[in-house]
Scaffold this active site. Structure first.
Site, PDB file in Angstrom:
ATOM      1  CB  CYS A   2     -16.584 -60.415  -6.866  1.00 24.25           C
ATOM      2  SG  CYS A   2     -17.627 -59.875  -8.307  1.00 24.25           S
ATOM      3  NE  ARG A  27     -14.812 -60.026  -1.312  1.00 24.85           N
ATOM      4  CZ  ARG A  27     -14.414 -58.746  -0.764  1.00 24.85           C
ATOM      5  NH1 ARG A  27     -13.320 -58.724   0.049  1.00 24.85           N
ATOM      6  NH2 ARG A  27     -13.112 -58.270  -1.857  1.00 24.85           N
ATOM      7  CD1 TRP A  75     -22.692 -55.539  -5.726  1.00 25.81           C
ATOM      8  CD2 TRP A  75     -21.570 -54.728  -7.319  1.00 25.81           C
ATOM      9  NE1 TRP A  75     -23.039 -54.055  -5.847  1.00 25.81           N
ATOM     10  CE2 TRP A  75     -22.575 -53.734  -6.888  1.00 25.81           C
ATOM     11  CE3 TRP A  75     -20.073 -54.299  -8.037  1.00 25.81           C
ATOM     12  CZ2 TRP A  75     -22.000 -52.361  -7.145  1.00 25.81           C
ATOM     13  CZ3 TRP A  75     -20.345 -52.891  -8.723  1.00 25.81           C
ATOM     14  CH2 TRP A  75     -21.053 -52.164  -8.307  1.00 25.81           C
ATOM     15  CG  ASN A 101     -12.872 -59.286  -6.491  1.00 22.36           C
ATOM     16  OD1 ASN A 101     -13.472 -58.421  -6.719  1.00 22.36           O
ATOM     17  ND2 ASN A 101     -12.273 -59.630  -5.347  1.00 22.36           N
ATOM     18  N   GLY A 102     -12.522 -57.970  -9.358  1.00 25.63           N
ATOM     19  CA  GLY A 102     -11.708 -57.126 -10.008  1.00 25.63           C
ATOM     20  C   GLY A 102     -12.562 -56.374 -11.155  1.00 25.63           C
ATOM     21  CD  GLU A 481     -22.208 -43.153   8.621  1.00 31.06           C
ATOM     22  OE1 GLU A 481     -22.210 -43.234   8.229  1.00 31.06           O
ATOM     23  OE2 GLU A 481     -22.789 -44.736   9.353  1.00 31.06           O
ATOM     24  CE  LYS A 485     -24.577 -47.404   8.047  1.00 33.16           C
ATOM     25  NZ  LYS A 485     -23.664 -47.034   7.829  1.00 33.16           N
ATOM     26  CD  GLU A 488     -25.205 -47.760   4.310  1.00 32.08           C
ATOM     27  OE1 GLU A 488     -24.593 -48.560   3.681  1.00 32.08           O
ATOM     28  OE2 GLU A 488     -25.099 -47.884   5.699  1.00 32.08           O
ATOM     29  CG  HIS A 504     -29.833 -20.898   3.045  1.00 31.03           C
ATOM     30  ND1 HIS A 504     -30.112 -19.093   3.358  1.00 31.03           N
ATOM     31  CD2 HIS A 504     -29.503 -20.405   4.167  1.00 31.03           C
ATOM     32  CE1 HIS A 504     -29.536 -18.285   4.337  1.00 31.03           C
ATOM     33  NE2 HIS A 504     -29.477 -19.702   5.050  1.00 31.03           N
ATOM     34  CE  LYS A 603     -18.608 -54.278   5.518  1.00 32.64           C
ATOM     35  NZ  LYS A 603     -19.134 -52.873   5.836  1.00 32.64           N
TER      36      LYS A 603
END
Ligand code: F6R
Length: 608
Positions: A2, A27, A75, A101-102, A481, A485, A488, A504, A603
Site C-alpha cells: 500500500c 507498493r 495491496w 498503510n499497515g 536468485e 527472478k 516472480e 538425490h 515492493k
C-alpha cells in the site's frame, strides 16, 4: 504494501494525488482511491484495479474539485480488492476519511466494540475501524481524536486523515510504517516514500514512530501522543526526478538492470579512499571485530539471497563463521545470537516487517546490528547500530535487480574492511580483491553487452512449464536468485538446486527438453558441475550454461550459453546474476507479463 499520499495547497488536489499514486503504484496495485475536501464535504472515488482506472473514473481528477485530499493504492490484506474495500474509508457521519498503510491486528475486537456503539462497518478491511474510532472520539478537536484513536490500535500504520471541519488540513500518524512529509511553499504533502514527493519538493521531514502531524498549506506541525509539539529537522532528498522515471525504457526493470554499473559504482566508489575501504557509518574497532564469535546475515527474498552470496566473501576473508537466516524464520527459532554476534540485516526498502522484527530480536539478544539499506531514513536504517546505504537510487520495478547487486557490493566492501581490521588478510590479496571490486561496474556492463542472444534464448525457452537452475557453492547462491527472478516476473515454475543434489530426488523431474540453467563460473568446481550437466543431459534436458567464454569445455557441452567476463570467483555473484536478470526479463516479455508489477506481489512487504 500500500502507498498513501496527501496534499494541501492552492492547486487542485486530485490530479496531484493521482500523480503521487502512480509513483507509489509499485507498493500495491489491486485497487485505489482518493478523497478530496470539496465545497460540499468529502468527495470520494475508488475503484478496483490499477490507478489508470481511477484516473479514468475521475476524469484525471476533474470530477473531484478541492484543494486538500488523501489517496491510497492498495495491496489487499483484509478483504478482496473490491471497490468497497478500497481506501479511503469514510466515517458514518461523513465527516472524516482515512487512508492507511499497515495492518491493524486488533481490528476484530475494535469492530465488535464499534458495532455495539452503533457504528456500521461496510467493508471487510481492518482499516475501517480507524475512521469510526476517530468519529467516536471526536469532540471538536481533530488532533485529539486522531491521537486517541491511534492509541487503541495494535499493529502498524501510516495514516492520512481529512475532516470537513478543517477543510485546508490533512492529518497524519505513524507507527511502524513509513511516512514522509514534503515541505513546499504554500503547499505541503505527505507520502509513503520520497518518489511521490520529488517532482514537487526536495525538502522532507521523516516522521518517527508515535508521531503525528497536521499539514496546512502554510504550516506543518508535528506532535507527539500527548499533543505536544515535536521539533523536526528538514532533510534534503538526494534522489532526482529522472531516477524515478522510465527514461525511455519499456519497463523500470530493464532500466534498473542496465543501471547497475552506475548503481554499483555509487555503492563502492565513495567508500574507497587511498586504497582503503572506509565505512562511514559503520566504523568498527579491531577489538570489537576480533571479539565477535560469528556473523548472522538476515533478510527476506532477494535480499536474503544477496546475503547467501555475500556470506562466502565474509567467511573466507574474515575467517569467522557466517550463518544466513531468513528474517521470517529467525525469531521463531530461539536463535543463537548474543553480544558476541554481529547481525547484518539487508533490505532495499528498509521497511520489510520480518526483517525489522529480526533486527529487533537480534538487538534484544545483545547483538550489534549492521543494516545495509537503500531507502534513506527507513525504519531499518534508523533502528540499526550501524547503517550503510547502498545508494542504488529509487528501485521502482517490484522485482529487485540493482537492489540486490548493490547489497552485494556493500557486503564485499564489508568483508574486505573487516578482514583488514582483524588482520586476517595480507596486503597483496587485499589490494587485488579491492581492485577487482573497483572493476565490477565495468564487468557488469560487459555482462550486459556480451549477451545479445538473451532475447532469442527467451523466445526458445519461454513456453517451458518449468526451469531448473543449478550450480555449486557461489554459483548455487546465484542460482537461487536467478530462479526467484524467473518465477516472480514470468510466472514459470523455477527451482534452484545445488548441482550435486539433483540426483538425490529432483532428477526424477528431468524429461525431454526440460530447460536447465547451469551456472558454472566457479573454477574450483567446474568439473563437478559439468558431471551434473552430463547427468541431466543424458535424461533429455536442454542445458543453458552461464559461464566464461574461456570455458571451452562447458561451451561445447551446453546447448546454449550466456557469458560473463572473467572475474574473481569470490566476488563473481554480482556479475553472474546480470544475464539471469535479463533472461527472466525477456522470458516475461515473451509471455506478455506485467513485468514491473507482477501479480500478487508488492515492493515493500510491511506485513509479517
Ligand atoms: C524479489 C524481491 C523481494 C525482496 C524482499 C525483501 O525480487 O524484490 O524478494 O528482496 O521482499 O525486500 P527488502 O529488500 O525491501 O527488504
Amino acid at each position: 504494501m500500500c502507498g498513501i499520499v496527501g496534499y494541501t495547497g492552492a492547486l487542485e488536489a486530485a490530479p496531484i494525488l493521482l500523480d503521487g499514486l502512480k509513483k507509489l503504484e509499485y507498493r500495491g496495485y489491486d485497487s485505489a482511491g482518493i478523497a478530496v475536501l470539496g465545497k460540499d464535504g468529502i468527495e470520494v472515488s475508488k475503484v478496483s484495479g490499477r490507478i489508470e482506472n481511477l484516473v479514468e473514473k475521475t476524469e484525471g481528477g476533474r470530477l473531484l474539485p478541492g484543494n486538500a485530499g488523501i489517496g491510497h493504492t492498495r495491496w489487499a490484506t483484509h478483504g478482496a480488492p473490491t471497490d468497497v474495500n478500497a481506501h479511503p474509508h469514510v466515517s458514518n457521519d461523513g465527516r472524516f476519511a482515512v487512508v492507511h498503510n499497515g495492518i491493524i491486528e486488533n481490528y476484530i475486537d475494535l469492530r465488535d466494540e464499534l458495532i455495539k456503539n452503533g457504528y456500521a462497518s461496510i467493508s471487510e478491511t481492518d482499516t475501517e475501524v480507524i475512521v469510526h474510532l476517530i468519529e467516536m472520539y471526536y469532540a471538536g478537536d481533530i488532533k485529539r481524536a486522531v491521537i486517541k484513536a491511534s492509541s487503541r490500535l495494535s499493529g502498524s500504520y501510516a495514516l492520512g486523515v481529512v475532516c470537513t471541519d478543517a477543510p485546508h488540513s490533512v492529518f497524519v500518524a505513524r507507527e511502524r510504517s513509513p511516512l514522509i512529509l514534503g515541505v513546499g511553499l504554500g503547499e505541503n504533502y505527505f507520502a509513503s516514500d520520497v518518489t511521490a514527493l520529488v517532482s514537487h519538493t526536495r525538502n522532507a521531514i521523516y516522521l518517527d514512530d508515535d508521531e503525528f502531524a497536521e499539514l496546512t498549506p502554510d504550516s506543518i506541525t508535528v506532535f507527539n501522543c500527548a499533543g505536544q509539539p515535536v521539533e523536526k529537522s528538514v532533510s534534503r532528498i538526494a534522489w532526482d526526478i529522472q531516477a524515478a522515471e522510465k527514461g525511455g525504457y519499456e519497463h523500470f526493470m530493464l532500466k534498473e538492470i542496465v543501471e547497475q554499473p552506475r548503481a554499483v559504482k555509487a555503492a563502492i566508489a565513495p567508500r574507497i579512499k587511498d586504497g582503503e575501504v572506509v565505512l562511514e557509518g559503520a566504523e568498527m574497532s579491531k577489538e570489537y571485530l576480533s571479539g565477535i564469535s560469528k556473523i548472522v546475515i538476515t533478510a527476506c527474498g532477494s535480499a536474503y539471497y544477496a546475503g547467501c552470496a555475500g556470506r562466502f566473501a565474509i567467511e573466507k576473508l574474515c575467517r569467522v563463521p557466517v550463518k544466513t537466516d531468513l528474517a521470517s524464520e529467525l525469531r521463531y527459532d530461539d536463535p543463537l545470537i548474543d553480544e558476541k554476534t554481529l547481525l547484518i540485516v539487508l533490505s532495499q526498502s528498509g521497511e520489510t516487517a520480518d526483517t525489522i522484527a529480526a533486527l529487533r530480536e537480534g538487538q534484544k539478544r545483545g547483538a550489534k546490528t549492521l543494516a545495509i539499506v537503500n531507502v534513506v531514513g527507513s525504519t531499518i536504517a534508523k533502528a540499526a547500530d550501524y547503517t550503510l546505504y547502498t545508494y542504488a537510487g529509487p528501485e521502482i520495478a517490484v522485482a529487485t535487480t540493482k537492489g540486490y547487486t548493490t547489497q552485494l557490493a556493500v557486503l564485499y566492501l564489508f568483508a574486505l574492511y573487516a578482514a583488514k581490521k582483524m588482520g586476517r588478510i595480507d596486503k597483496e590479496r587485499y589490494d587485488s580483491l579491492l581492485s577487482s571490486l573497483q572493476a565490477m561496474p565495468r564487468r557488469i556492463q560487459e555482462a550486459v553487452d556480451m549477451n545479445p542472444n538473451i532475447p532469442a534464448l527467451a523466445k526458445k525457452y519461454h513456453k517451458s512449464r518449468s526451469v531448473f537452475f543449478m550450480g555449486r557453492n557461489t554459483d548455487y547462491s546465484v542460482a537461487l536468485e536467478g530462479a526467484l527472478k524467473m518465477k516472480e516476473i514470468s510466472y514459470l515454475h523455477a527451482e534452484a538446486y545445488a548441482a550435486g543434489e539433483l540426483k538425490h530426488g529432483t532428477i526424477a523431474l528431468i524429461e525431454d527438453k526440460q530447460p536447465v540453467v547451469a551456472l558454472c563460473c566457479n573454477d574450483r568446481i567446474t568439473e563437478k558441475t559439468m558431471s551434473n550437466i552430463v547427468e541431466v543431459k543424458a535424461r533429455g534436458a536442454e542445458v543453458l550454461a552461464l559461464t566464461y567464454r574461456e570455458n571451452k569445455k562447458m561451451v561445447a557441452l551446453a546447448d546454449d550459453t550466456m557469458f560473463i567476463p572473467l572475474v574473481e570467483t569470490l566476488l563473481s555473484a554480482i556479475v553472474e546474476i546480470v544475464p539471469l536478470q535479463l533472461l527472466a526479463y525477456y522470458v516475461a516479455k515473451e509471455n506478455g507479463c506485467d513485468i514491473d508489477k507482477p501479480k500478487n506481489l508488492a515492493k515493500s512487504v510491511t506485513v509479517e
